[in-house]
Design a protein around this motif. Structure first.
Motif, mmCIF file in Angstrom:
data_model
loop_
_atom_site.group_PDB
_atom_site.id
_atom_site.type_symbol
_atom_site.label_atom_id
_atom_site.label_comp_id
_atom_site.label_asym_id
_atom_site.label_seq_id
_atom_site.Cartn_x
_atom_site.Cartn_y
_atom_site.Cartn_z
ATOM 1 N N VAL A 68 54.024 24.141 34.247
ATOM 2 C CA VAL A 68 52.944 25.099 33.971
ATOM 3 C C VAL A 68 51.954 24.989 35.123
ATOM 4 O O VAL A 68 51.325 23.946 35.315
ATOM 5 N N LEU A 69 51.878 26.056 35.904
ATOM 6 C CA LEU A 69 50.999 26.074 37.079
ATOM 7 C C LEU A 69 49.906 27.115 36.854
ATOM 8 O O LEU A 69 50.108 28.093 36.130
ATOM 9 N N GLU A 70 48.799 26.887 37.516
ATOM 10 C CA GLU A 70 47.662 27.787 37.291
ATOM 11 C C GLU A 70 46.958 28.049 38.608
ATOM 12 O O GLU A 70 46.887 27.182 39.467
ATOM 13 N N ASN A 71 46.439 29.259 38.749
ATOM 14 C CA ASN A 71 45.680 29.578 39.957
ATOM 15 C C ASN A 71 44.752 30.760 39.695
ATOM 16 O O ASN A 71 44.760 31.332 38.606
ATOM 17 N N VAL A 72 44.001 31.122 40.716
ATOM 18 C CA VAL A 72 43.101 32.281 40.579
ATOM 19 C C VAL A 72 43.926 33.562 40.476
ATOM 20 O O VAL A 72 44.954 33.700 41.137
ATOM 21 N N GLN A 73 43.432 34.473 39.661
ATOM 22 C CA GLN A 73 44.214 35.677 39.413
ATOM 23 C C GLN A 73 44.337 36.558 40.650
ATOM 24 O O GLN A 73 45.321 37.280 40.817
ATOM 25 N N LYS A 74 43.344 36.464 41.539
ATOM 26 C CA LYS A 74 43.345 37.272 42.773
ATOM 27 C C LYS A 74 44.603 37.033 43.619
ATOM 28 O O LYS A 74 44.955 37.841 44.459
ATOM 29 N N LEU A 107 32.510 30.350 36.286
ATOM 30 C CA LEU A 107 31.789 29.222 36.881
ATOM 31 C C LEU A 107 32.396 28.925 38.243
ATOM 32 O O LEU A 107 33.608 28.980 38.418
ATOM 33 N N THR A 108 31.533 28.589 39.193
ATOM 34 C CA THR A 108 32.037 28.297 40.542
ATOM 35 C C THR A 108 31.784 26.833 40.878
ATOM 36 O O THR A 108 30.892 26.200 40.307
ATOM 37 N N ARG A 112 36.559 34.368 33.065
ATOM 38 C CA ARG A 112 37.328 33.702 34.123
ATOM 39 C C ARG A 112 38.774 34.154 34.048
ATOM 40 O O ARG A 112 39.432 33.975 33.027
ATOM 41 N N LYS A 113 39.264 34.743 35.145
ATOM 42 C CA LYS A 113 40.635 35.261 35.162
ATOM 43 C C LYS A 113 41.533 34.249 35.839
ATOM 44 O O LYS A 113 41.214 33.782 36.931
ATOM 45 N N ARG A 114 42.634 33.973 35.226
ATOM 46 C CA ARG A 114 43.570 33.012 35.804
ATOM 47 C C ARG A 114 45.004 33.509 35.696
ATOM 48 O O ARG A 114 45.355 34.223 34.751
ATOM 49 N N ILE A 118 55.065 34.803 33.934
ATOM 50 C CA ILE A 118 53.812 34.840 34.696
ATOM 51 C C ILE A 118 52.813 35.690 33.908
ATOM 52 O O ILE A 118 53.111 36.830 33.546
ATOM 53 N N TRP A 119 51.658 35.091 33.624
ATOM 54 C CA TRP A 119 50.651 35.803 32.837
ATOM 55 C C TRP A 119 49.304 35.791 33.542
ATOM 56 O O TRP A 119 48.841 34.742 33.995
ATOM 57 N N ASP A 120 48.673 36.959 33.603
ATOM 58 C CA ASP A 120 47.287 37.101 34.070
ATOM 59 C C ASP A 120 46.398 37.075 32.838
ATOM 60 O O ASP A 120 46.494 37.973 31.998
ATOM 61 N N LEU A 121 45.548 36.083 32.732
ATOM 62 C CA LEU A 121 44.800 35.927 31.488
ATOM 63 C C LEU A 121 43.310 35.740 31.741
ATOM 64 O O LEU A 121 42.891 35.301 32.818
ATOM 65 N N LEU A 122 42.536 36.046 30.699
ATOM 66 C CA LEU A 122 41.082 35.982 30.772
ATOM 67 C C LEU A 122 40.602 34.935 29.754
ATOM 68 O O LEU A 122 40.970 35.007 28.577
ATOM 69 N N ALA A 123 39.761 34.001 30.218
ATOM 70 C CA ALA A 123 39.328 32.903 29.331
ATOM 71 C C ALA A 123 38.679 33.431 28.052
ATOM 72 O O ALA A 123 38.880 32.866 26.974
ATOM 73 N N SER A 124 37.917 34.532 28.156
ATOM 74 C CA SER A 124 37.216 35.020 26.953
ATOM 75 C C SER A 124 38.186 35.613 25.924
ATOM 76 O O SER A 124 37.809 35.848 24.781
ATOM 77 N N ASP A 125 39.430 35.831 26.298
ATOM 78 C CA ASP A 125 40.436 36.257 25.314
ATOM 79 C C ASP A 125 41.047 35.055 24.594
ATOM 80 O O ASP A 125 41.861 35.203 23.687
#
Ligand code: SAM
Length: 352
Positions: free
Chosen positions: A126-132, A252-253, A174-176, A160-167
């Motif tokens: 399970v890998l994660e990165n910025v959605q951009k 958050l940055t 935060r999109k990941r 592969i999923w583009d997801l939003l933390a608030s969902d």
């Protein structure tokens, strides 16, 4: 071969402060026995907090480049693991970086992940990165990554999923992007849609207001007088709003300890913090109103970490700027947890 309910040993690569570990611990109590075997993190301050909060006796590797792979036969052998986590460094891919993708030094760490998958052939990753990342080079970078992850070792089925933390239960936009892989010999590929969306209003913190510290906080968190004009007032030439008091936080940055303009970071007014209307942005006098950034405790909460992370960070003497950096780099815990739960449960159910 079927996937039985048994211990899943995992290796937390690019571990930061362990967002994936907190997510795995949460899953542990529900469906799987998650066993932490090792973690790898280059930043000594992140390692210090990780060790303090997770108290782990597992193997620690201080640089991914030291790990044994086919290209580094004399490197350190990682203990046997079934699942690889990797929130790999994203500066090279993010929209605030240079967007050079693979050419950037930090982008090269993606190849380190491939080398590790090739050598250890874990059942899952399970890998994660910025959605951009998905827009770099007109999507060609993502296509290349997809191909590489699908082909590595004996091959992986990939979601592969583009997801939003608030969902997924956290009040943050935060999109990941997540890459979930399962070795092809373990299971045929399932058609999986993204993890089911969670009702934020039913979450622990439905808005930022619910997690803001209502008592007095350290003076350092208030916007300094000399900076207020730059931070709070909009130059007519700029696009975008100067909105403070956002019920759903901006992403958050890592550099949020610096005073950025109020359309980049999260600032809150005394009036909002003390109001009883979480969804309503009050009218405040930007010249006079006490306005502050989020505190590290609030940052940990926005990212889904338990409050004891903030106590531990203070106990080991991490400066606020360090705490913000570690928080801003982390994976949102509830997002990671929902991804993990959905991915592992779906394959587990299909193999019963
Ligand atoms: C995007 S952050 C991941 C944070 C993590 N998911 C969490 O929840 O805190 C990437 C991490 O990789 C670490 N890192 C960068 N280069 C590394 C290397 N060569 N070996 C190990 N860790 C590295 C960084 O210090 C950073 O903590």
């Amino acid at each position: 071969m079927s996937i039985k309910r048994k211990a899943i040993r995992y290796f937390d690569l690019f571990a930061g402060i362990g967002g994936f570990k907190v997510a795995a611990d949460k899953l542990n109590t529900e469906s799987f026995e998650m066993e932490h075997v090792a973690y790898c993190e280059i930043d000594p301050q992140a390692r210090a907090l990780y060790t303090k909060v997770h108290g782990t006796k597992s193997q620690i590797i201080t640089d991914a480049k030291l790990i044994r792979t086919h290209k580094n036969e004399s490197g350190e052998l990682v203990e046997e693991f079934d699942l690889l986590f990797g929130g790999f460094p994203c500066q090279s891919f993010s929209n605030v970086g240079y967007r050079k993708g693979f050419d950037d030094e930090r982008g090269q760490l993606f190849f380190t992940i491939l080398d590790i998958l090739d050598y250890y052939q874990p059942k899952y990753f399970v890998l994660e990165n910025v959605q951009k990342l998905s827009t770099i080079n007109k999507g060609n970078l993502l296509a290349e990554m997809k191909e590489a992850l699908g082909d590595i070792g004996s091959g992986y089925n990939l979601h592969i999923w583009d997801l939003l933390a608030s969902d997924y239960g956290l009040p943050q936009k935060r999109k990941r992007i997540f890459f979930c892989g399962i070795r092809k010999d373990i299971s045929p590929e399932l058609k999986l849609s993204q993890p089911p969306i969670v009702d934020l209003t039913q979450s622990r913190y439905p808005t930022t207001w619910h997690l803001l510290e209502k008592d007095s906080v350290n003076e350092k968190h208030f916007i300094p007088t000399k900076t207020r004009k730059t931070v709070l007032f909009k130059n007519p030439k700029w696009a975008g709003d100067v909105n403070i008091d956002n019920p759903i936080a901006r992403p958050l940055t890592a550099s949020m300890s610096k005073w950025h303009r109020a359309n980049q970071d999260n600032y809150f007014s005394h009036t909002y913090i003390n109001s009883s209307l979480p969804l309503q942005r009050p009218i405040v006098d930007l010249d006079k109103e006490p306005i502050r950034r989020i505190t590290p405790l609030e940052g940990f909460r926005i990212q889904g970490f338990p409050d004891h992370f903030a106590n531990s960070a203070n106990e080991i003497g991490l400066a606020f700027s360090t705490q913000y950096r570690l928080i801003g780099n982390a994976v949102p815990v509830d997002l990671a947890w929902n991804v993990l739960k959905h991915f592992l449960n779906s394959y587990h159910e299909s193999n019963k």
